[in-house]
Design an enzyme around this catalytic site. Structure first.
Site: not given
Ligand code: MV4
Length: 445
Positions: A164-165, A237, A292
Site C-alpha cells: 500500500g505504498g 483507487k 479475491r
C-alpha cells in the site's frame, strides 16, 4: 451439486453483491453483522443473519472463530469472503477447510503463495515473466548501492513487510539512496514491525493495469481483459475503467498471456487479478496477485457480460468453466467511480455521519452498487466506500458523457462525498483524452 446455503463474511455493498448472486442462483444466504450494522441492508436481504460481535472489525468481521461458528450454527456449507477483511487470509481459508466449509476463493496454499512476494518473484523470474528489475531478496544499504548501479537510477525502496505504498522511498543517486535506506527502514519498522527492504528500479509515471482471470479446479483458465486503475490517490483507487485506451491488441495479448501463466504457475483457482505496472513505452512488469473479487470487478462484468461473483461460486462448487476464451469479447466501455464518505476539500479525510437523503442516478447504462439509503448512518468503524457508480456505453467518449450525466443526477446530503470531485475529474481534458498515469491526481488542478 451447488451449495444449499452460503454465508457472506462481509458487509456493505459487496455483501449485497454476493447475496444478489446467490439469490439469482437459488442459493440461501446467511449474513453476519457487527453491532454497528444491525440495521444494514445485508442483514435484511439475507435469509438469515447472525450477530458476530462489537463494531470493531477485529472483534467481528475479522473474528474467524465467530464466523466459522456462525456458519456451523446456520449449516452454511460455503463462505464468500468478499474483499478486504478475511478475503486473503490463508489461515481463514484453512480454517474453513478444516471445518468442512468451502471457502469461495483460492486454496489456503495459493493465498499464501500469492502473498509471499519474494518467493513469487523468484518463481516468476524463472518462468520468464517480466518483473521490475531489482533485488531478488531483502537488501542492506551496501548491496543496495551495487544493485542500484546495475539497474540504474532512479530506484525505489519498498518495505518487505507491507504494501500500500507505506515505507516506500525514491532515490535519484547513491547519496539519496543512503539517506533513503535509513528513513525507509525506520518507517517500515514503525508501520509493519519489520525493517526489511527491497530495492527496485523506479518506473516513472507508470499506469496501473490489471488483468481479471478465472481458473477452475480442473486446470481451465480464461482472462476477462484488463482494467485501467491509474486514477488513484495515496494508493487508493478512485476511478477504474475497462478496457484501457493505452492497451492495444498486442499489449493486451501479452498481458493476458502473462496473467494466465502466473495463475497456472501457482495453480490459482477462482477469480483473481494480476496487477501490472506499464511504463510509457508499454514495457510491462508483473507486480502482484489479488486473490479475491475486487471492488472494481463491475467494469469487467459490463464489458464482458460475465457475472464474476456467480463464476466464483460455480468454481468453488467444483464446476468446470463453461465460458471459453473464444466466448469473451470486450464490448463497449465501462467506467466506475468509487463513492467514498470522505471530504475532498479536507485532504479526503473520512466524513462519517448520517446520510440525510440520497437520490440515485439511473437510466440507460447506469449501475449502482451500494448499501446506503435515506437516513443510513456511516460509522467511523469501516472503510469509507459507500457505493460505486458504474456506467456502460459504446465507447469511451460516450461512457464519459454518461458518467457526467449520472454524476449530475447523483445527490447525497448529510455527509461529504467524492461525487463533486468526480464531476471535476470528468471535465478534465487530459482525463478525457485518456492521458493518465498513477500521478494524474497529484497535478490535476
Ligand atoms: C512502484 C512504482 C514505480 N516503480 N514500483 C505503489 C503501491 C505498491 N503496491 C506499488 N507501488 C508502486 N510501485 C516501482 N519499481 C510506483 C508505484 C505506485 C503505484 C502503483 C500502483 C498504483 C498506484 C501507484 C501510485 C504511486 C506509485
Amino acid at each position: 451439486m451447488l451449495f444449499k446455503r452460503v454465508l457472506i463474511a462481509n458487509r456493505g455493498e459487496i455483501a449485497l453483491r454476493v447475496i444478489r448472486a446467490c439469490r439469482e442462483m437459488g442459493i440461501e444466504t446467511v449474513a453476519v453483522f457487527s453491532d454497528a450494522d444491525k440495521e444494514s441492508l445485508h442483514v435484511r436481504y439475507a435469509d438469515t443473519a447472525v450477530n458476530i460481535g462489537p463494531a470493531l472489525s477485529r472483534k467481528s468481521y475479522l473474528n474467524m472463530d465467530r464466523i466459522i461458528a456462525a456458519a456451523k450454527e446456520t449449516k452454511a456449507c460455503a463462505i464468500h469472503p468478499g474483499y478486504g477483511f478475511l478475503s486473503e487470509n490463508a489461515d481463514f481459508a484453512r480454517a474453513c477447510f478444516d471445518n468442512e466449509i468451502t471457502f469461495i476463493g483460492p486454496s489456503a496454499q495459493t493465498i499464501a503463495m500469492a502473498g509471499d512476494k519474494s518467493a513469487a518473484r523468484q518463481t516468476l523470474t524463472e518462468l520468464g515473466i517480466p518483473v521490475i528489475p531489482g533485488s531478488d531478496d531483502i537488501v542492506s544499504s551496501g548491496d543496495g548501492c551495487t544493485i542500484a548501479d546495475q539497474v540504474g537510477y532512479p530506484v525505489i525502496l519498498k518495505a518487505a513487510g507491507g504494501g500500500g505504498g507505506r515505507g516506500m522511498r525514491i532515490a535519484n543517486n547513491s547519496g539519496e539512496l543512503m539517506a533513503a535506506f535509513s528513513i525507509a527502514s525506520g518507517e517500515a519498522k514503525a508501520a509493519f514491525g519489520n525493517s526489511d527492504l527491497y530495492l527496485e528500479k523506479y518506473i516513472e509515471k507508470p499506469r496501473h493495469i490489471e488483468i481479471q482471470i478465472l481458473g477452475d479446479s480442473h486446470g481451465n483458465y480464461i482472462h476477462l481483459g484488463e482494467r485501467e486503475c491509474s486514477i488513484q490517490m495515496r494508493y487508493q483507487k478512485l476511478i477504474e475503467e475497462s478496457p484501457s485506451c493505452f492497451v492495444d491488441e498486442n499489449l493486451r495479448r501479452k498481458l493476458c498471456e502473462t496473467a494466465i501463466k502466473v495463475a497456472k504457475s501457482i495453480q490459482y483457482t477462482n477469480a483473481g487479478t494480476m496487477e501490472f505496472l506499464v511504463d510509457k513505452d508499454k514495457n510491462y512488469y508483473f507486480m502482484e496477485i489479488n486473490a479475491r473479487v475486487q471492488v472494481e470487478h463491475p467494469v469487467t462484468e459490463l464489458v464482458t457480460g460475465v457475472d464474476i461473483v456467480e463464476q466464483q461460486i460455480l468454481i468453488a462448487a467444483g464446476e468446470t468453466l463453461k465460458i471459453k476464451q473464444d466466448d469473451i469479447h470486450l464490448n463497449g466501455w465501462s467506467m466506475e467511480c468509487r463513492i467514498n464518505a470522505t471530504d475532498p476539500s479536507d485532504n479526503f479525510m473520512p466524513s462519517p455521519g448520517e446520510v440525510e437523503s440520497v437520490i440515485f442516478p439511473g437510466g440507460p447504462g447506469v449501475r449502482i452498487d451500494t448499501h446506503i439509503h435515506d437516513r443510513y448512518m456511516v460509522t467511523p468503524f469501516y472503510d469509507s466506500l459507500i457505493g460505486k457508480l458504474i456506467v456502460w456505453a459504446k465507447d469511451r467518449p460516450s461512457a464519459i458523457s454518461r458518467m457526467k450525466r449520472a454524476l449530475a443526477e447523483f445527490e447525497i446530503t448529510g455527509i461529504e462525498t467524492t461525487i463533486g470531485f468526480y464531476r471535476k475529474v470528468f471535465e478534465n481534458h487530459s482525463f478525457q483524452k485518456g492521458d493518465i498515469d498513477t500521478h494524474f491526481l497529484d497535478t490535476m488542478e
